[in-house]
Design a protein around this motif. Structure first.
Motif, PDB file in Angstrom:
ATOM      1  N   ALA A 144       4.493 -26.272  32.815  1.00  0.00           N
ATOM      2  CA  ALA A 144       5.739 -26.944  32.456  1.00  0.00           C
ATOM      3  C   ALA A 144       5.958 -26.981  30.945  1.00  0.00           C
ATOM      4  O   ALA A 144       7.061 -26.714  30.463  1.00  0.00           O
ATOM      5  CB  ALA A 144       5.758 -28.361  33.030  1.00  0.00           C
ATOM      6  N   PHE A 145       4.936 -27.316  30.201  1.00  0.00           N
ATOM      7  CA  PHE A 145       5.093 -27.383  28.753  1.00  0.00           C
ATOM      8  C   PHE A 145       5.405 -26.002  28.167  1.00  0.00           C
ATOM      9  O   PHE A 145       6.141 -25.876  27.186  1.00  0.00           O
ATOM     10  CB  PHE A 145       3.841 -27.943  28.095  1.00  0.00           C
TER      11      PHE A 145
ATOM     12  N   ALA B  99      12.393 -41.436  30.188  1.00  0.00           N
ATOM     13  CA  ALA B  99      11.813 -40.396  29.333  1.00  0.00           C
ATOM     14  C   ALA B  99      10.297 -40.366  29.465  1.00  0.00           C
ATOM     15  O   ALA B  99       9.687 -39.282  29.534  1.00  0.00           O
ATOM     16  CB  ALA B  99      12.218 -40.632  27.878  1.00  0.00           C
ATOM     17  N   GLU B 100       9.684 -41.537  29.482  1.00  0.00           N
ATOM     18  CA  GLU B 100       8.232 -41.597  29.674  1.00  0.00           C
ATOM     19  C   GLU B 100       7.849 -40.984  31.022  1.00  0.00           C
ATOM     20  O   GLU B 100       6.849 -40.252  31.141  1.00  0.00           O
ATOM     21  CB  GLU B 100       7.731 -43.049  29.606  1.00  0.00           C
ATOM     22  N   THR B 101       8.644 -41.283  32.047  1.00  0.00           N
ATOM     23  CA  THR B 101       8.372 -40.763  33.390  1.00  0.00           C
ATOM     24  C   THR B 101       8.450 -39.240  33.412  1.00  0.00           C
ATOM     25  O   THR B 101       7.574 -38.562  33.970  1.00  0.00           O
ATOM     26  CB  THR B 101       9.368 -41.358  34.407  1.00  0.00           C
ATOM     27  N   LEU B 102       9.492 -38.686  32.814  1.00  0.00           N
ATOM     28  CA  LEU B 102       9.643 -37.230  32.757  1.00  0.00           C
ATOM     29  C   LEU B 102       8.469 -36.583  32.021  1.00  0.00           C
ATOM     30  O   LEU B 102       7.954 -35.539  32.439  1.00  0.00           O
ATOM     31  CB  LEU B 102      10.950 -36.871  32.056  1.00  0.00           C
TER      32      LEU B 102
ATOM     33  N   GLY C 256      15.506 -27.023  26.182  1.00  0.00           N
ATOM     34  CA  GLY C 256      16.450 -28.062  25.786  1.00  0.00           C
ATOM     35  C   GLY C 256      16.492 -29.275  26.683  1.00  0.00           C
ATOM     36  O   GLY C 256      16.505 -30.419  26.197  1.00  0.00           O
ATOM     37  N   SER C 257      16.541 -29.081  27.982  1.00  0.00           N
ATOM     38  CA  SER C 257      16.661 -30.218  28.899  1.00  0.00           C
ATOM     39  C   SER C 257      15.476 -31.160  28.775  1.00  0.00           C
ATOM     40  O   SER C 257      15.642 -32.383  28.719  1.00  0.00           O
ATOM     41  CB  SER C 257      16.786 -29.719  30.343  1.00  0.00           C
ATOM     42  N   PHE C 258      14.285 -30.579  28.735  1.00  0.00           N
ATOM     43  CA  PHE C 258      13.088 -31.408  28.604  1.00  0.00           C
ATOM     44  C   PHE C 258      13.038 -32.069  27.239  1.00  0.00           C
ATOM     45  O   PHE C 258      12.724 -33.261  27.121  1.00  0.00           O
ATOM     46  CB  PHE C 258      11.830 -30.563  28.834  1.00  0.00           C
TER      47      PHE C 258
ATOM     48  N   ILE D 161       5.299 -36.633  34.276  1.00  0.00           N
ATOM     49  CA  ILE D 161       5.370 -35.656  35.370  1.00  0.00           C
ATOM     50  C   ILE D 161       5.148 -34.236  34.847  1.00  0.00           C
ATOM     51  O   ILE D 161       4.367 -33.464  35.402  1.00  0.00           O
ATOM     52  CB  ILE D 161       6.720 -35.769  36.102  1.00  0.00           C
ATOM     53  N   ALA D 162       5.811 -33.891  33.743  1.00  0.00           N
ATOM     54  CA  ALA D 162       5.641 -32.554  33.174  1.00  0.00           C
ATOM     55  C   ALA D 162       4.219 -32.339  32.663  1.00  0.00           C
ATOM     56  O   ALA D 162       3.678 -31.232  32.745  1.00  0.00           O
ATOM     57  CB  ALA D 162       6.640 -32.325  32.052  1.00  0.00           C
ATOM     58  N   GLY D 163       3.623 -33.410  32.165  1.00  0.00           N
ATOM     59  CA  GLY D 163       2.279 -33.297  31.622  1.00  0.00           C
ATOM     60  C   GLY D 163       1.230 -32.988  32.657  1.00  0.00           C
ATOM     61  O   GLY D 163       0.100 -32.592  32.311  1.00  0.00           O
TER      62      GLY D 163
END
Length: 319
Positions: free
Chosen positions: A205-206, A192-195, A211-213, A198-200
């Motif tokens: 992305a934000f 979760a931290e990794t996801l 839902g998935s994120f 990466i999105a950050g």
């Protein structure tokens, strides 16, 4: 058995929820928290709390209460030192997400005889007394350890507390719990931290996240110090799980590069998730606590997915 008072040491999300649930079940329950604000809030909500640890433990010793350690791993040695000095004869359990490290610490302080490890598999990304909920444990698995030293009477006390909180009890050895927790709790935290990281790094992305994120990163909202404490305390079991995760992702990367497909990982993961959805939890009803080999029998039944939904008979008990 259910009349045994409960002393909760630490009134955060889990400890505070446990205090609420135990009180709702009609148990006498009192507790300690170092935060004056949390204690004031607990009192305001009608609960019996103090910021004086020795006072709480003296009271526990006087009534032979079941002491529940609900503090993070780094605070455990300090709490165990106070218990050894003030209430060493009380039955003792915990709600920490690692069991082997707690078992080692309790043994080091000479308190193993009356200790049975516990871990309710429940929680949220929030923390503190205000995050507590009397219904947090309803239907949740609550591991109660069946290590070789475990006393039948203390084990039954801890199991009854979990049942009073409306959890289902899963008997397990501490090392087996930690291996499983690495796969279904600690590794997901790191993923979760990794996801989130990466999105950050992608501003759009934000804005697109749904839902998935949200579901995949929910636990990344947990307090970092708590996540570090549980992951680092279970490093021996987490490292192999992390290595396996990296290997699976590396293999998916290689097949995507060479063939344009991630079918192996997606299909294997989907099949495993479907097995989880259909996984049955047979009720454990025939084991008599205290009979020869009862710990090994319960460990085997828990390993096979069995759960305890009502109190088991205890050898020699008239109840």
């Amino acid at each position: 058995m259910t009349n045994t008072p409960v002393c909760v040491v630490g009134l955060g999300l889990i400890g505070g929820s446990l205090m609420r649930a135990a009180a709702a079940a009609g148990r006498e329950v009192f507790g300690y928290n170092r935060s004056l604000e949390a204690v004031a809030d607990a009192k305001s909500d009608g609960f019996d709390a103090t910021e004086n640890l020795d006072e709480a433990l003296r009271r526990a010793a006087d009534c032979n209460a079941l002491i529940v350690l609900a503090v993070p791993m780094p605070a455990l040695p300090l709490m165990l030192g106070h218990i050894r000095e003030t209430a060493p004869e009380c039955p003792l359990t915990d709600v920490t997400s690692v069991k082997g490290a707690v078992l080692h610490a309790v043994s080091k302080f000479g308190l193993l005889r009356n200790f049975v490890g516990g871990h309710p598999m429940a929680g949220t990304a929030h923390s503190g007394w205000s995050a507590g909920d009397a219904r947090l444990f309803v239907g949740a698995p609550w591991v109660v350890s069946v290590d070789d030293h475990v006393d039948a009477g203390v084990w039954s006390l801890v199991t009854q507390l979990a049942l009073d909180c409306h959890a289902v009890v899963v008997p397990a050895r501490s090392d087996e719990h930690d291996a499983a927790a690495a796969a279904i709790s600690h590794l997901p935290h790191l993923f979760a931290e990794t996801l989130a990281v990466i999105a950050g790094e992608v501003p759009l992305a934000f804005a697109l996240a749904a839902g998935s994120f949200r579901d995949g990163t929910r636990v990344a909202a947990s307090a970092p110090d708590l996540v570090r404490a549980m992951c680092e305390a279970n490093a021996d079991q987490l490292l192999p799980a992390l290595e396996q995760g990296i290997e699976l992702l590396t293999r998916a990367k290689q097949t995507l590069t060479s063939t344009g497909s991630v079918a192996d990982l997606v299909e294997t993961g989907h099949a495993a998730r479907m097995r989880y959805d259909s996984f049955s939890r047979p009720e454990i009803i025939t084991t008599v606590v205290g009979e020869p080999n009862w710990r090994a029998q319960l460990a085997a039944e828990g390993r096979a997915g069995g759960v305890i939904r009502s109190a088991l008979p205890v050898l020699g008990s008239q109840e």
